[in-house]
Design a protein around this motif. Structure first.
Motif, mmCIF file in Angstrom:
data_model
loop_
_atom_site.group_PDB
_atom_site.id
_atom_site.type_symbol
_atom_site.label_atom_id
_atom_site.label_comp_id
_atom_site.label_asym_id
_atom_site.label_seq_id
_atom_site.Cartn_x
_atom_site.Cartn_y
_atom_site.Cartn_z
ATOM 1 N N LEU A 310 -3.394 1.667 3.329
ATOM 2 C CA LEU A 310 -2.603 0.437 3.244
ATOM 3 C C LEU A 310 -1.353 0.654 2.389
ATOM 4 O O LEU A 310 -0.251 0.221 2.756
ATOM 5 C CB LEU A 310 -3.455 -0.701 2.675
ATOM 6 N N ILE A 311 -1.509 1.333 1.244
ATOM 7 C CA ILE A 311 -0.354 1.598 0.379
ATOM 8 C C ILE A 311 0.669 2.459 1.113
ATOM 9 O O ILE A 311 1.886 2.225 1.028
ATOM 10 C CB ILE A 311 -0.806 2.263 -0.934
ATOM 11 N N ASP A 317 4.731 2.050 -4.342
ATOM 12 C CA ASP A 317 4.180 2.939 -5.366
ATOM 13 C C ASP A 317 2.847 2.373 -5.844
ATOM 14 O O ASP A 317 2.794 1.230 -6.317
ATOM 15 C CB ASP A 317 5.168 3.039 -6.534
ATOM 16 N N PRO A 318 1.757 3.139 -5.771
ATOM 17 C CA PRO A 318 0.439 2.616 -6.180
ATOM 18 C C PRO A 318 0.366 2.231 -7.649
ATOM 19 O O PRO A 318 -0.506 1.456 -8.043
ATOM 20 C CB PRO A 318 -0.516 3.772 -5.859
ATOM 21 N N ALA A 336 -5.198 -3.669 -7.711
ATOM 22 C CA ALA A 336 -5.194 -4.994 -7.080
ATOM 23 C C ALA A 336 -5.766 -4.921 -5.666
ATOM 24 O O ALA A 336 -6.548 -5.784 -5.254
ATOM 25 C CB ALA A 336 -3.774 -5.550 -7.039
ATOM 26 N N LEU A 337 -5.387 -3.883 -4.919
ATOM 27 C CA LEU A 337 -5.876 -3.744 -3.541
ATOM 28 C C LEU A 337 -7.309 -3.235 -3.498
ATOM 29 O O LEU A 337 -8.007 -3.419 -2.495
ATOM 30 C CB LEU A 337 -4.968 -2.796 -2.755
ATOM 31 N N THR A 338 -7.772 -2.629 -4.584
ATOM 32 C CA THR A 338 -9.146 -2.125 -4.629
ATOM 33 C C THR A 338 -10.145 -3.209 -5.002
ATOM 34 O O THR A 338 -11.187 -3.358 -4.355
ATOM 35 C CB THR A 338 -9.256 -0.958 -5.634
ATOM 36 N N SER A 339 -9.819 -3.984 -6.033
ATOM 37 C CA SER A 339 -10.843 -4.880 -6.587
ATOM 38 C C SER A 339 -10.471 -6.354 -6.601
ATOM 39 O O SER A 339 -11.328 -7.188 -6.913
ATOM 40 C CB SER A 339 -11.174 -4.454 -8.023
ATOM 41 N N HIS A 340 -9.222 -6.696 -6.258
ATOM 42 C CA HIS A 340 -8.827 -8.106 -6.394
ATOM 43 C C HIS A 340 -8.541 -8.791 -5.056
ATOM 44 O O HIS A 340 -8.952 -9.933 -4.850
ATOM 45 C CB HIS A 340 -7.598 -8.218 -7.290
ATOM 46 N N PHE A 341 -7.836 -8.131 -4.157
ATOM 47 C CA PHE A 341 -7.423 -8.766 -2.903
ATOM 48 C C PHE A 341 -8.329 -8.351 -1.745
ATOM 49 O O PHE A 341 -8.789 -7.209 -1.672
ATOM 50 C CB PHE A 341 -5.981 -8.378 -2.549
ATOM 51 N N GLU A 342 -8.546 -9.306 -0.834
ATOM 52 C CA GLU A 342 -9.243 -8.976 0.411
ATOM 53 C C GLU A 342 -8.231 -8.387 1.391
ATOM 54 O O GLU A 342 -7.197 -8.996 1.681
ATOM 55 C CB GLU A 342 -9.890 -10.214 1.025
#
Length: 622
Positions: A310-311, A317-318, A336-342
């Motif tokens: 996705l990144i 930049d991750p 954020a993309l790993t643990s916060h957002f669906e």
């Protein structure tokens, strides 16, 4: 209004004289006269007004200073009566009930008279007698009401529904935006109450799976609307603190317990089409117990490989910090993309927001077609959206406005606290499939299958399920129907019965694909059957026969005995897939009643409806 002997204490002559006088008086003279009469009454009863009163100046309202002071001194303090509050909830898994209980406690603490009931404990004919009505309800499946809300939902949509002028109301709706009929039951109640003449004192709030913040705001604003907070108090703060206080008493999403994984075992045999994980957690110094039927909630993480893809697709930049909330909280893009957002599911609101942020004309046009939206979101994720509708306009600061939070995952507990107080077990089926040219996987289930090892820790908390509770005594007959991972709570129930030394009075219907590879917890069930803890077991393995056989077929085959168990007071428990299995099983049980008790379809349905009200027919379906 003219005075007469029938509406006043005056004689006919006195009433005529007063009526004639009143017609000649100005408003100011009437005010003066009323003050004079009150003051004169005080003189008569107390003898407390001095003769100086007569010579005092007259104010602008026509009252002497003494009379005005006396009126102020003797004016009763009028406190408006608080309206009675009726708080009803429709809840399948306990979320709506939990919020209703918190709200009831808050309202009671500030002095309200609150009646809290599940909708099936509230007599629909009493609806016309309520004053302030607040509804908290979830939605099931394809826009259906929860089981305990079905009767009231049907009533208010029927011809017997009363006019509700004078009733004030507000609705809090719980749902999941990935479903087409998001919060439909709450919307139904809200619309129908309005049509029946009730006054909406605060707009309905529709909550997604991450409902807590929206629910807090709804509670605060409803309290503001009924204008009952103590002077100088900020209602929203009170409610928010009340909910936080309730949460602090136990582990929660905001305060999860880091549970060590003791075991993570594949229950399926070699060659199976499935992978079902049995996971055991250590509850060291956990401080909370749980009951059979409760759930364990896991805070999952997205697949790192999917996050990397996705990144790369975004071209960002991750390590960049991105905003994740209205309050300005930030995380690195990767975190954020790993643990916060669906990122693995699309929803209609997400597409609508994307149309605004992407500046893509084709997407803007398509989101107006609801049928296209529902077809498109099925089986696709954020990467598909970015590939199908290219954009250079989406910026990292827009991400939190586009994506919803990653929802926790709930699993039926498959162990008994009384048998294993320092552990909790769950049974998780790994979800893998191919759609639209890409392999897909379940967020949490494949995290357990591929990335969690014994010794790792996982953030968890407990969730009560008050609508799936088993008998505490051992002599109540219990019929358990749970294909696949739906067998989980019944394993817990057997452990608890074994711990108490209960024998018999239990009948399990279990199903899966193959006997040799998919009979989950086979040796345990056979031991319980041998020892008499389990009274009877019937199984259905759909891929072992030319014609597929499921648990509903086994119920039909044992129709006579199944009916005998019901007539002997048995309770039915169903756990598993709602869309197909639970509906098919319900139809099979109804057919048993039609055949064995010679009931009509309508009477058989009414029979099962009564069983639900009596808590003898309970479901944990998903």
């Amino acid at each position: 209004m003219n005075l007469s002997v029938t509406n006043s204490p005056f004689t006919e002559g006195q009433a005529a004289q007063i009526n004639e006088l009143l017609q000649t008086l100005t408003p100011e003279q009437k005010v003066w006269l009323s003050g004079y009469l009150v003051a004169n009454q005080q003189v008569t009863s107390n003898g407390a007004i001095s003769s100086q009163t007569a010579s005092q100046s007259v104010n602008q309202d026509g009252l002497t200073e003494g009379t005005e002071a006396m009126l102020q001194q003797n004016e009763p303090v009028i406190t408006p009566e608080k309206r009675a509050i009726t708080l009803l909830y429709g809840s399948e898994t306990g979320n709506a009930q939990g919020l209703a209980e918190i709200f009831e406690e808050r309202l009671s603490n500030i002095g309200h008279n609150v009646t809290l009931k599940a909708m099936d404990d509230f007599k629909p004919k009493h609806l016309k007698n309520v004053e302030d009505l607040f509804i908290i309800t979830s939605t099931q499946g394809e826009g259906d009401p929860p089981d305990n809300a079905a009767e009231l939902h049907e009533f208010i949509h029927g011809r017997k529904a009363p006019k509700l002028e004078g009733v004030r109301f507000s609705v809090l709706a719980l749902g999941d935006q990935t479903y087409e009929y998001f919060c439909q039951t709450g919307r139904d109640f809200d619309r129908k109450l309005d049509e029946l003449g009730a006054e909406r004192i605060y707009d309905r709030v529709d909550c997604d799976v991450d409902y807590e913040e929206d629910a807090e705001k709804w509670m605060a604003n409803v309290i503001n609307a009924i204008d009952t907070a103590p002077e100088g108090t900020q209602n929203e703060q009170i409610v928010s603190e009340s909910i936080k206080s309730a949460k602090e008493k136990k582990f929660s999403k905001a305060n999860p317990y880091q549970a060590e994984v003791l075991e993570n075992i594949n229950l399926n045999g070699q060659g199976s089409n499935k992978e079902t994980r049995h996971i055991e957690f250590l509850l060291d110094n956990f401080g909370e117990d749980y009951e059979v039927g409760d759930c364990l909630v896991v805070l999952p993480q997205n697949d790192p490989a999917l996050v990397d893809l996705l990144i790369s697709t975004l071209g960002w930049d991750p390590n960049d910090q991105v905003q994740i909330s209205d309050e300005g909280d930030t995380l690195s893009l990767e975190e954020a993309l790993t643990s916060h957002f669906e990122i693995t599911k699309l929803t209609k609101p997400l597409l609508i927001n994307a149309a605004a942020f992407f500046e893509n004309d084709e997407l803007k046009e398509k989101v107006n077609d609801n049928e296209w939206v529902q077809n498109y979101i099925a089986g696709r994720d954020l990467i598909d959206l970015l590939n199908d509708f290219a954009t250079t306009e989406l910026q990292p600061e827009n991400l939190y406005q586009l994506l919803r939070k990653l929802p926790p995952r709930e699993y039926s507990i498959s162990s008994s606290y009384e048998a294993l107080p320092d552990e909790v077990h769950i049974t998780v089926g790994a979800v893998r499939y191919n759609a639209h040219g890409r392999d897909r996987s379940g967020v949490c289930s494949v995290q357990f299958a591929e990335r969690i090892q014994p010794g790792d820790t996982v953030p968890i908390y407990l969730k009560r399920n008050p609508n799936f509770k088993f008998p505490k005594e051992g002599d109540t007959p219990v019929i358990m129907i749970g294909p696949g991972t739906g067998v989980a709570p019944f394993r817990a129930y057997m452990q608890e019965r074994e711990e108490h030394g209960f024998k018999g009075n239990t009948w399990l219907f279990f199903g899966d694909q193959h006997f040799t590879t998919d009979f989950l917890y086979q040796t345990e069930w056979q031991e319980w059957l041998k020892d008499g803890v389990l009274g009877k077991m019937d199984v259905a393995f759909s891929r072992d026969t030319d014609e597929k056989v499921y648990v509903q077929h086994r119920i039909a085959e044992h129709s006579k005995e199944f009916n005998e168990w019901l007539q002997n007071g048995a309770s039915i428990y169903i756990c598993g897939d709602e869309k197909h299995m639970a509906k098919d099983v319900h139809e099979a049980i109804r057919s048993v009643l039609v055949k064995e008790q010679h009931l009509s379809e309508a009477d058989a349905e009414a029979y099962l409806k009564q069983m639900k009200k009596d808590k003898r027919y309970q479901r944990d379906v998903y």
